[in-house]
Scaffold this motif. Structure first.
Motif, PDB file in Angstrom:
ATOM      1  N   MET A   1       0.929  -1.425  -0.076  1.00  0.00           N
ATOM      2  CA  MET A   1      -0.324  -0.120  -0.031  1.00  0.00           C
ATOM      3  C   MET A   1       1.164   1.323  -0.059  1.00  0.00           C
ATOM      4  O   MET A   1       2.013   1.210   1.144  1.00  0.00           O
ATOM      5  N   PRO A   2       0.607   2.213  -0.667  1.00  0.00           N
ATOM      6  CA  PRO A   2       1.178   3.466  -0.891  1.00  0.00           C
ATOM      7  C   PRO A   2       1.291   4.308   0.257  1.00  0.00           C
ATOM      8  O   PRO A   2       1.111   4.581   1.348  1.00  0.00           O
ATOM      9  N   VAL A   3       2.737   4.791   0.547  1.00  0.00           N
ATOM     10  CA  VAL A   3       2.346   5.805   1.809  1.00  0.00           C
ATOM     11  C   VAL A   3       3.293   6.748   1.745  1.00  0.00           C
ATOM     12  O   VAL A   3       3.900   6.804   1.027  1.00  0.00           O
ATOM     13  N   ARG A   4       2.132   8.117   2.428  1.00  0.00           N
ATOM     14  CA  ARG A   4       3.491   9.236   2.142  1.00  0.00           C
ATOM     15  C   ARG A   4       3.940   9.780   3.704  1.00  0.00           C
ATOM     16  O   ARG A   4       2.791   9.700   4.633  1.00  0.00           O
ATOM     17  N   LEU A   5       4.631   9.577   4.193  1.00  0.00           N
ATOM     18  CA  LEU A   5       5.297  10.467   5.622  1.00  0.00           C
ATOM     19  C   LEU A   5       5.354  12.093   5.785  1.00  0.00           C
ATOM     20  O   LEU A   5       6.345  12.167   4.554  1.00  0.00           O
ATOM     21  N   CYS A   6       5.619  13.358   5.597  1.00  0.00           N
ATOM     22  CA  CYS A   6       5.876  14.563   5.759  1.00  0.00           C
ATOM     23  C   CYS A   6       6.195  15.063   6.813  1.00  0.00           C
ATOM     24  O   CYS A   6       4.509  14.647   8.312  1.00  0.00           O
ATOM     25  N   PHE A   7       7.127  15.327   7.285  1.00  0.00           N
ATOM     26  CA  PHE A   7       7.584  16.158   8.754  1.00  0.00           C
ATOM     27  C   PHE A   7       7.896  17.223   8.853  1.00  0.00           C
ATOM     28  O   PHE A   7       8.929  17.487   7.634  1.00  0.00           O
ATOM     29  N   SER A   8       8.276  17.660   9.565  1.00  0.00           N
ATOM     30  CA  SER A   8       8.569  19.690   8.956  1.00  0.00           C
ATOM     31  C   SER A   8       9.281  19.923  10.510  1.00  0.00           C
ATOM     32  O   SER A   8       8.438  19.716  11.585  1.00  0.00           O
ATOM     33  N   GLU A   9       9.811  21.311  10.971  1.00  0.00           N
ATOM     34  CA  GLU A   9      10.366  21.303  11.972  1.00  0.00           C
ATOM     35  C   GLU A   9       9.736  22.275  12.804  1.00  0.00           C
ATOM     36  O   GLU A   9       9.541  22.660  14.069  1.00  0.00           O
ATOM     37  N   ARG A  10       8.661  21.607  12.667  1.00  0.00           N
ATOM     38  CA  ARG A  10       7.523  23.678  12.831  1.00  0.00           C
ATOM     39  C   ARG A  10       5.982  22.365  13.419  1.00  0.00           C
ATOM     40  O   ARG A  10       5.636  22.501  14.875  1.00  0.00           O
ATOM     41  N   SER A  11       5.979  21.103  13.474  1.00  0.00           N
ATOM     42  CA  SER A  11       5.124  20.417  13.741  1.00  0.00           C
ATOM     43  C   SER A  11       5.862  18.754  13.223  1.00  0.00           C
ATOM     44  O   SER A  11       6.404  18.277  12.465  1.00  0.00           O
ATOM     45  N   ALA A  12       5.794  17.930  14.212  1.00  0.00           N
ATOM     46  CA  ALA A  12       6.725  16.264  14.535  1.00  0.00           C
ATOM     47  C   ALA A  12       5.676  16.070  13.669  1.00  0.00           C
ATOM     48  O   ALA A  12       6.569  15.364  12.104  1.00  0.00           O
ATOM     49  N   THR A  13       4.897  15.824  12.682  1.00  0.00           N
ATOM     50  CA  THR A  13       3.962  15.307  12.104  1.00  0.00           C
ATOM     51  C   THR A  13       2.891  16.665  10.758  1.00  0.00           C
ATOM     52  O   THR A  13       2.327  17.261  11.698  1.00  0.00           O
ATOM     53  N   GLU A  14       3.786  15.881   9.343  1.00  0.00           N
ATOM     54  CA  GLU A  14       2.814  17.236   8.994  1.00  0.00           C
ATOM     55  C   GLU A  14       1.703  16.798   7.884  1.00  0.00           C
ATOM     56  O   GLU A  14       0.537  16.873   8.315  1.00  0.00           O
ATOM     57  N   LEU A  15       1.804  15.547   7.368  1.00  0.00           N
ATOM     58  CA  LEU A  15       0.987  14.834   6.765  1.00  0.00           C
ATOM     59  C   LEU A  15       1.118  13.011   6.736  1.00  0.00           C
ATOM     60  O   LEU A  15       2.796  12.700   6.989  1.00  0.00           O
TER      61      LEU A  15
END
Length: 80
Positions: A1-15
């Protein structure tokens, strides 16, 4: 199953997106725990330490989510 994980410095998880579906914060937390992390924040720390972006303040991982279950025979042997 395709997965996309996005992390940013302003938030532990973005998406977090799995199979084209955006995950709620509660489901993001559950996914991190299912992957062996203590929390989403713990997962984000791992990504920042092991896979920091070459530039910018965002990490975007795209891959495949793999899930498995123990074989029934192995579970039965453990119970015996």
């Amino acid at each position: 199953m395709p997965v996309r994980l996005c992390f940013s410095e302003r938030s532990a998880t973005e998406l977090f997106e799995v199979g084209g579906e955006l995950l709620s914060p509660a489901r993001m937390e559950a996914l991190a725990r299912e992957d062996g992390f203590e929390s989403v924040e713990d997962m984000a720390r791992f990504w920042w330490a092991e896979h920091p972006p070459e530039e910018g303040d965002r990490i975007a991982f795209e891959g495949v989510l793999i899930r498995w279950q123990p074989l029934a025979a192995a579970v039965e042997q453990q119970a015996a």
